[in-house]
Design a protein around this motif. Structure first.
Motif, PDB file in Angstrom:
ATOM      1  N   ARG A 192       0.824  -1.215   0.000  1.00  0.00           N
ATOM      2  CA  ARG A 192       0.000   0.000   0.000  1.00  0.00           C
ATOM      3  C   ARG A 192       0.851   1.256   0.000  1.00  0.00           C
ATOM      4  N   ASP A 193       1.880   1.273   0.844  1.00  0.00           N
ATOM      5  CA  ASP A 193       2.754   2.440   0.893  1.00  0.00           C
ATOM      6  C   ASP A 193       3.385   2.690  -0.459  1.00  0.00           C
ATOM      7  N   ALA A 194       3.857   1.601  -1.054  1.00  0.00           N
ATOM      8  CA  ALA A 194       4.512   1.745  -2.341  1.00  0.00           C
ATOM      9  C   ALA A 194       3.526   2.293  -3.373  1.00  0.00           C
ATOM     10  N   VAL A 196       0.849   4.178  -2.813  1.00  0.00           N
ATOM     11  CA  VAL A 196       0.567   5.584  -2.557  1.00  0.00           C
ATOM     12  C   VAL A 196       1.743   6.443  -2.972  1.00  0.00           C
ATOM     13  N   GLU A 197       2.937   5.949  -2.705  1.00  0.00           N
ATOM     14  CA  GLU A 197       4.107   6.743  -3.041  1.00  0.00           C
ATOM     15  C   GLU A 197       4.333   6.830  -4.539  1.00  0.00           C
ATOM     16  N   SER A 236       0.624  15.921   2.992  1.00  0.00           N
ATOM     17  CA  SER A 236       0.706  15.221   1.718  1.00  0.00           C
ATOM     18  C   SER A 236      -0.712  15.092   1.156  1.00  0.00           C
ATOM     19  N   PHE A 238      -2.238  12.523   0.674  1.00  0.00           N
ATOM     20  CA  PHE A 238      -2.889  11.515   1.497  1.00  0.00           C
ATOM     21  C   PHE A 238      -3.481  12.133   2.768  1.00  0.00           C
ATOM     22  N   ARG A 357      11.248  15.232  -3.516  1.00  0.00           N
ATOM     23  CA  ARG A 357      11.109  13.803  -3.819  1.00  0.00           C
ATOM     24  C   ARG A 357      10.248  13.568  -5.042  1.00  0.00           C
TER      25      ARG A 357
ATOM     26  N   ARG B  45       5.383   8.466   5.728  1.00  0.00           N
ATOM     27  CA  ARG B  45       4.742   7.692   4.667  1.00  0.00           C
ATOM     28  C   ARG B  45       3.218   7.872   4.725  1.00  0.00           C
ATOM     29  N   THR B  46       2.479   6.789   4.805  1.00  0.00           N
ATOM     30  CA  THR B  46       1.028   6.954   4.689  1.00  0.00           C
ATOM     31  C   THR B  46       0.307   6.920   6.028  1.00  0.00           C
ATOM     32  N   LYS B  49      -1.592  11.218  10.329  1.00  0.00           N
ATOM     33  CA  LYS B  49      -0.796  12.063  11.210  1.00  0.00           C
ATOM     34  C   LYS B  49      -1.548  12.474  12.473  1.00  0.00           C
TER      35      LYS B  49
END
Ligand code: ATP
Ligand code: SF4
Ligand code: MG
Lengths: 493, 224
Positions: A192-194, A196-197, A236, A238, A357, B45-46, B49
């Motif tokens: 999931r992180d990958a 979203v990134e 972000s 997100f 980034r 990251r996701t 926060k």
């Protein structure tokens, strides 16, 4: 990654229960934020002392048995009171609109819903979850974790009607929790992180706005997209989405992208409309990934400021913590003073460190290939995002402290600005490189100010001899004039 | 008092000393969490926060003392933009505070946390002064600030460390400035001695007992 149901080992202690039931405890948003003190707690689950995680998994509808809960390991009445125990909460969900992309959205709500339960505190997320069950809940008749699971599932279905079926697997057996976290949950979190990134502006339908800073920069609107995190560095795409979901009328609102006007600069009709509205007409167009043309406004909160140096036809960046003057002779705070206030100032751009980034980092103006200088500390922080073939060509204060030193350095390392920058996004040559030695000299003599040149970055903008930025300057004329006049006067005096 | 109610004590003075006065050590402050966030956020990251902040506050900042909780706000923010983190802090603190019967906040005279709305509101504001003219001036300024900030709260005055015979002057000054004088507390040897020895305010001291009574009165009033 394929989603599979967990095979519960045969020999372990387990119980199951299907269907709705009534609960002995209250369920209400009123209980949100309730903190259970150590002395009032019956047991702690997960938290700093024990392993724990929560996970939502999307499955095909035929694999999910609606409102069923399976508990593996000891139940509440068998757990030692006053102690911490391992805890996993896994939910299988199904519905015609549900796919793995929705998993984190649903999972996030486990925190909200469980906190609606009287005498139950849920903190943190994913593998950091920390739950406390209060003695008061036990006193009211809470007997089993299956009741908690059912109450939570009921809330999920009520509040998120697109969930057609939901099933829970709760585990308090430490070894199994540990094993599943490592082998089952972690790969899903990582995936999931990958995802979203690697999410880009073109992959989403909405961006998010932020107007938190309008109290001191009334015309400022921050637009936050997957490829452009907020300039203060805090938000972000997100985060914007999470905030807008919780409070759609709050400071972070959804901005529908609308039509794409300029794919390279990152200009969208939806963003422009929003900018006009929110800035009171002050700002009509915004290009998210452009330095020179309709740049994003800055409220003064930015972590890093970019500045154009016409003498090298390149861009420098300086961060808030760097106290010395940049090669243009100005410090961060001096430049910040000119750039803040929510106006579009061409030649300067405020950004958050995390924008370095971005794959679209000022892509309209050559991205990293247009960057000529940044403090060492900042460069080290973002080094791994700089393309390999340019990283050594970007000067720091160790290489150059003045424009002249910078010029010398750039020439030595053959920085693209010297011969002309080709922007990677479409392989278009966007600058012509420096004019020939001789011409440069002429210009210098003509201006008769080689010594002060370093402290007059803006004066250079108006009369820059470089042809490479022709296109850019046309569109931005007015702004540049404004800066120039003021700066020149000061220096003449 | 804290035996009957759920009490949260908030030290909102950047030069934190409420914890000292209560004899408490080993806590983290909101300020520390705020800085942790500012430095760590790029690597988050996701993760959500707000939930991160909430976890830190509930887990590491709220400090459980025998019969009440303590929250230390800590030092003010450093350089940079704190809009977002403060906004999240406000939301988390609001949610936290509503679960206590009594939240008592020790402020500095500038009431910074009220102006920043990290602490949203108050029912009662108590201004403590000594017998000096300067003390009364400060009290008047605080009252003006409260009005300016639009805080709807009853304002009371307590005169503290008042020498014998000065009670009349104090009452007069309070009357002139239109303050409701809640009580006039004497100088208390026991308190001064404990302070010198680095001990918390002794609960069996005369002053402490008087304050306990005052608290009961105020709670009754706030409830009605
Ligand atoms: N009634 C009293 N009798 C004797 N000593 C007292 C009394 N009240 C306060 N003190 C002492 O005076 C000192 C200052 O008190 P305190 O910290 O309450 O002041 P304050 O008004 O909160 O100051 P600040 O504005 O700096 O926060 C302390 O060391 C305390 O022990
Ligand atoms: S700088 Fe950050 S907090 Fe301020 S408006 Fe922009 S995104 Fe929001
Ligand atoms: Mg004090």
């Amino acid at each position: 990654m394929e989603r599979k149901k967990i095979k519960v080992p045969k020999k372990v202690k387990k119980k199951a229960s299907v269907g709705e039931e009534t609960f002995p405890f209250d369920i209400s948003p009123m209980y949100e934020g309730e903190r259970i003190r150590k002395g009032e707690m019956y047991v702690e689950l997960g938290g700093p002392k024990q392993v724990g995680f929560e996970l939502v998994v999307a499955l095909p509808t035929e694999e999910v048995e609606d409102m069923k809960v399976t508990l593996v390991g000891n139940d509440l009445d068998e757990l030692e009171e006053g102690k911490a125990h391992p805890y996993a909460m896994i939910y299988y969900v199904a519905g015609s609109q549900i796919d793995p992309d929705l998993e984190p959205v649903i999972e996030r709500r486990n925190h909200d819903f469980q906190n609606f339960i009287e005498g139950y505190m849920h903190l943190n997320q994913r593998y950091d979850i920390w739950v406390r069950i209060g003695k008061n809940a036990i006193g009211k008749g809470l007997k089993s974790l299956t009741q908690i699971a059912k109450a939570t599932m009921m809330l999920f279905k009520n509040e998120m009607p697109f969930i057609e079926k939901i099933e829970a697997l709760y585990i308090t057996e430490g070894k199994l929790v540990e094993k599943l976290l490592k082998e089952y949950a972690m790969p899903i979190y990582d995936e999931r992180d990958a995802r979203v990134e690697s999410l880009h502006d073109e992959d989403v339908n909405e961006f998010y706005s932020c107007t938190l800073c309008q109290s001191f920069a009334p015309t400022n609107v921050c637009i936050i997209s997957p490829d452009r995190p907020s300039l203060c560095g805090a938000i972000s795409w997100f985060d914007g989405r999470a905030a807008a979901r919780v409070d759609p009328e709050g400071p972070n609102r959804a901005v529908p992208k609308g039509e794409l006007i300029d794919p390279i600069g990152g200009e969208y009709t939806g963003v422009n409309e929003f900018a006009v509205e929110e800035s009171g007409g002050e700002c009509e167009r915004v290009k998210l990934h452009s330095f020179f043309e309709y740049p994003h406004t800055s409220c003064g909160c930015f972590e890093v400021i970019g500045f154009y140096m016409p003498e090298v036809d390149g861009i420098g960046w300086v961060h808030r913590g760097y106290p010395e003057p940049a090669p243009n002779g100005l410090t961060f705070s001096t430049m910040a003073g000119q750039t803040g206030g929510g106006k579009q100032i061409v030649g300067f751009l405020g950004i958050g460190v995390s924008y370095f980034r971005s794959k679209k980092f000022i892509q309209a103006d050559g991205g990293w290939y247009r960057v000529t200088w940044m403090p060492k500390e900042l460069k080290q922080r973002v080094e791994r995002f700089i393309p390999e073939d340019i990283v050594d060509k970007i000067a720091t204060e160790e290489d150059a402290r003045t424009i002249d030193e910078l010029k010398e350095f750039l020439e030595k390392v053959e920085h693209p600005v010297v011969t002309g920058v080709v922007r990677p996004v479409d392989n278009k040559r966007i600058t012509d490189g420096w004019v020939k030695e001789k011409e440069v000299k002429e210009v210098k003599e003509g201006r008769a100010e080689p010594a002060t040149q370093q402290v007059s970055p803006s004066s250079g903008v108006s009369i820059s001899p470089t042809q490479g930025i022709r296109l850019v300057i046309k569109d931005a004329n007015i702004y540049i004039d404004k800066i120039v006049l003021r700066k020149k006067k000061n220096e003449g005096e | 008092m804290s035996k009957k109610y759920r009490v949260l004590a908030v030290d909102a003075d950047p030069d934190s000393n409420l914890a000292d006065a209560l004899g408490i050590e080993g806590y983290r402050t909101i300020g520390q969490i705020r800085e942790l966030f500012q430095h760590g956020r790029d690597e988050m990251r996701t993760i959500n926060k707000e939930s991160w902040i909430e976890g830190k506050i509930y887990g590491e900042v709220v400090f459980e003392v025998d019969d009440f909780d303590l929250l230390v706000m800590g030092r003010p923010e450093g350089e940079g933009c704190y809009c977002f983190v403060n906004n999240m802090l406000r939301a988390v603190l609001r949610k936290l505070m509503r679960h206590y019967d009594i939240v008592i906040v020790d402020c500095e005279a500038g009431l910074e946390h009220f102006s920043r709305k990290t602490i949203p509101e108050a029912d009662t504001i108590i201004v403590v002064t000594d017998a000096s003219r300067k003390g009364f001036k400060t009290a008047v300024r605080i009252r003006e600030l409260v009005t300016e900030l639009g805080i709807k709260a009853g304002i009371y005055l307590i005169a503290n460390r008042i020498g014998e015979g000065d009670e009349g002057t104090v009452a007069e000054l309070a009357g002139k400035e239109n303050f409701k004088l809640l009580d006039t507390l004497p100088y208390d040897e026991d308190v001064a001695k404990a302070d010198l020895e680095g001990l918390p305010v002794p609960l069996n001291s005369k002053v402490a007992k008087r304050i306990e009574k005052l608290a009961e009165v105020l709670i009754c009033e706030a409830k009605s």
